[in-house]
Design an enzyme around this catalytic site. Structure first.
Site, PDB file in Angstrom:
ATOM      1  N   THR B  23      -3.660  -8.795   2.431  1.00 49.18           N
ATOM      2  CA  THR B  23      -3.177  -7.864   1.840  1.00 49.18           C
ATOM      3  C   THR B  23      -2.203  -6.948   3.407  1.00 49.18           C
ATOM      4  OG1 THR B  23      -2.546  -5.324   0.555  1.00 49.18           O
ATOM      5  CG2 THR B  23      -4.318  -6.087   2.172  1.00 49.18           C
ATOM      6  N   CYS B  29      -5.466   3.852   3.325  1.00 47.58           N
ATOM      7  CA  CYS B  29      -5.289   2.772   2.716  1.00 47.58           C
ATOM      8  C   CYS B  29      -6.901   2.666   3.148  1.00 47.58           C
ATOM      9  CB  CYS B  29      -4.316   2.084   2.503  1.00 47.58           C
ATOM     10  SG  CYS B  29      -3.137   2.930   1.185  1.00 47.58           S
ATOM     11  N   HIS B  46      -6.911  -2.750  -2.572  1.00 47.31           N
ATOM     12  CA  HIS B  46      -6.151  -2.261  -1.723  1.00 47.31           C
ATOM     13  C   HIS B  46      -6.201  -0.847  -1.717  1.00 47.31           C
ATOM     14  CE1 HIS B  46      -2.386  -1.968   1.025  1.00 47.31           C
ATOM     15  NE2 HIS B  46      -2.274  -0.610   1.216  1.00 47.31           N
TER      16      HIS B  46
END
Lengths: 207, 160
Positions: B23, B29, B46
Site C-alpha cells: 500500500t 492513514c 489501509h
C-alpha cells in the site's frame, strides 16, 4: 432541493461551480503573476467528484514527491484550498526570491518553505475573496500548513476530513499555464457538501 | 512466481504465500498487517479514520475505519483458512503530516490509538510498529515470512 451528497449535483450546478472556480482561480493567478513577475494563465477548471484512491491517482499518483500546502477555509464556506506544487512552480518561486533554481524538493531551506507557505496564503486569500465578493458570503482563510512528502500521504489529510461525511472528494481544479505551457502543479478547492449547498443557494441556483 | 497485490486507500486485501501486499503513501492513514505464520496467510488494511460509530454520514464503507476494517479482514482470513487465534500484527503510518494547533489535523494520532485499542480488544499482539512522526510511508507485507518493508521519501527503507 438541498445538496446532501456530491452525487446530487446536476449539470447546471456543476457549470456554476466551474465558473466559481474560474473566478476564484483567476484572481489567485493574478496574485501569483504579480509575485513572480510572469504571466500565469488558467484553463477552464474541472469539477471532479472522485473516490479517494481515484483522486490521488488523478492528482499525480501516490508516491510522487510534492510540496503540499493546505489552507483551511471557514465561515460560510468550509473546506480547504490544497496546493500540490511540483518542481515547475517551486523553481519559479525560488528563483524569483532567492536567485537560484537549483533545488531539491526534499531539501528546501526554511526560508524557501516559508516563502512557499506565504505564496499559498496569498493565492488562497485571493481565491476566496473573489468568491466572497461574487456571493456576498463571508469566507476566511486560516493559517496555512506545509508538508513536503509523497502526494498520497499529503492527500490523506483532506481525505480523512471529508471522509467523515462522504466516500468521495469534490475538487475544483485548474490547469495553470506559464508562458503557454501547462504546469503540473495544482491548486484546488475542496469544499464540504454543506458548503456547496450554501454556495449554490447564495447564487440562486438552488432554492 | 509471486504476485504483489496493491491495497488502495480505504481498502483491505488478503493473500497467501508467496504473494505480497503493498500500500502506497500512508500519511495520516494506518496500515494494519495481520499474519498467521502457520498458514502463511496475510492481510493488509489501509484505514483512513478511527471509528465507524463516531460519525453520522458515509459510514457504509467499512474498509474506511479501523474498527470495521480489522474485523472484516479477520473474517476473510478465517474463511481462507487462517487460525485467527494465532494472529500477530504489525502497524505503520499514522503520521501527523501537517503541524497545526487544531486537533482536527491530528487524525494520524487518533488513527493509531484506535488501531491499538481494537487489536488489544481482539487480543492480537502488535509485534512491530513504525508509526507517528511527520512523514509518509509505503509498506510491503510479505506473506512468505510476515516481514514488513517500510519506505519513506526522507528516511529510506527499513524492515520491521
Amino acid at each position: 432541493m438541498a445538496i446532501k451528497n456530491f452525487e446530487d449535483l446536476g449539470a447546471m450546478e456543476i457549470d456554476v461551480l466551474t465558473e466559481v472556480g474560474n473566478i476564484g482561480a483567476g484572481n489567485a493567478m493574478t496574485a501569483l503573476s504579480s509575485m513572480i513577475g510572469q504571466m500565469v494563465d488558467i484553463e477552464v477548471p474541472a469539477v471532479n467528484i472522485l473516490g479517494f484512491q481515484e483522486a490521488i491517482d488523478y492528482a499525480g499518483g501516490p508516491e510522487k514527491t510534492v510540496v503540499g500546502i493546505i489552507v483551511p477555509i471557514k465561515d460560510d464556506i468550509e473546506g480547504e484550498i490544497l496546493f500540490l506544487l511540483e518542481n515547475d512552480i517551486v523553481e519559479l518561486v525560488v528563483s524569483t526570491f532567492f536567485g537560484t533554481s537549483d533545488i531539491d524538493l526534499l531539501n528546501l531551506s526554511p526560508d524557501m518553505t516559508s516563502a512557499l507557505t506565504e505564496l499559498g496564503n496569498i493565492m488562497a486569500a485571493s481565491y476566496v475573496n473573489a468568491i466572497a465578493e461574487l456571493t456576498g458570503m463571508k469566507i476566511e482563510v486560516e493559517i496555512p500548513m506545509l508538508s513536503i512528502d509523497m502526494l498520497g500521504a499529503i492527500m490523506s489529510v483532506p481525505a480523512a476530513q471529508m471522509g467523515e461525511l462522504s466516500d468521495k472528494l469534490l475538487y475544483i481544479d485548474n490547469l495553470m499555464l506559464i508562458d503557454k505551457v501547462s504546469v503540473k502543479s495544482k491548486m484546488m478547492l475542496l469544499p464540504t457538501v454543506e458548503s456547496l449547498d450554501k454556495l449554490l443557494r447564495s447564487l440562486g441556483v438552488i432554492a | 512466481m509471486s504476485e504483489k497485490l496493491t491495497v488502495g486507500i480505504s481498502d483491505w486485501k488478503i493473500c497467501g504465500s508467496p504473494d505480497s501486499l503493498v500500500t502506497y503513501a500512508l500519511g495520516s492513514c494506518v496500515g494494519i498487517c495481520l499474519y498467521d505464520k502457520n498458514s502463511r496467510i496475510a492481510g493488509l488494511a489501509h484505514i483512513m479514520l478511527p471509528d465507524s460509530t463516531a460519525i453520522t454520514g458515509g459510514a457504509a464503507t467499512r474498509a474506511k475505519f479501523a474498527d470495521t476494517a480489522i474485523v472484516d479482514m479477520i473474517d476473510a482470513m478465517k474463511a481462507k483458512g487462517a487460525n485467527i487465534t494465532a494472529l500477530t500484527a504489525k502497524i505503520a503510518g499514522g503520521a501527523v503530516m501537517f503541524q497545526s494547533a487544531s486537533a482536527q489535523f491530528n487524525i494520524g494520532e487518533r488513527n493509531v490509538e484506535a488501531v491499538r485499542k481494537k487489536l488489544a480488544e481482539l487480543r492480537i499482539p502488535i509485534v512491530a510498529a513504525d508509526t507517528g512522526c511527520n512523514y509518509g510511508r509505503t509498506v510491503t507485507f510479505f506473506a512468505d515470512n510476515g516481514a514488513l518493508e517500510v519506505n519513506s521519501a526522507s528516511k529510506g527503507r527499513s524492515m520491521i
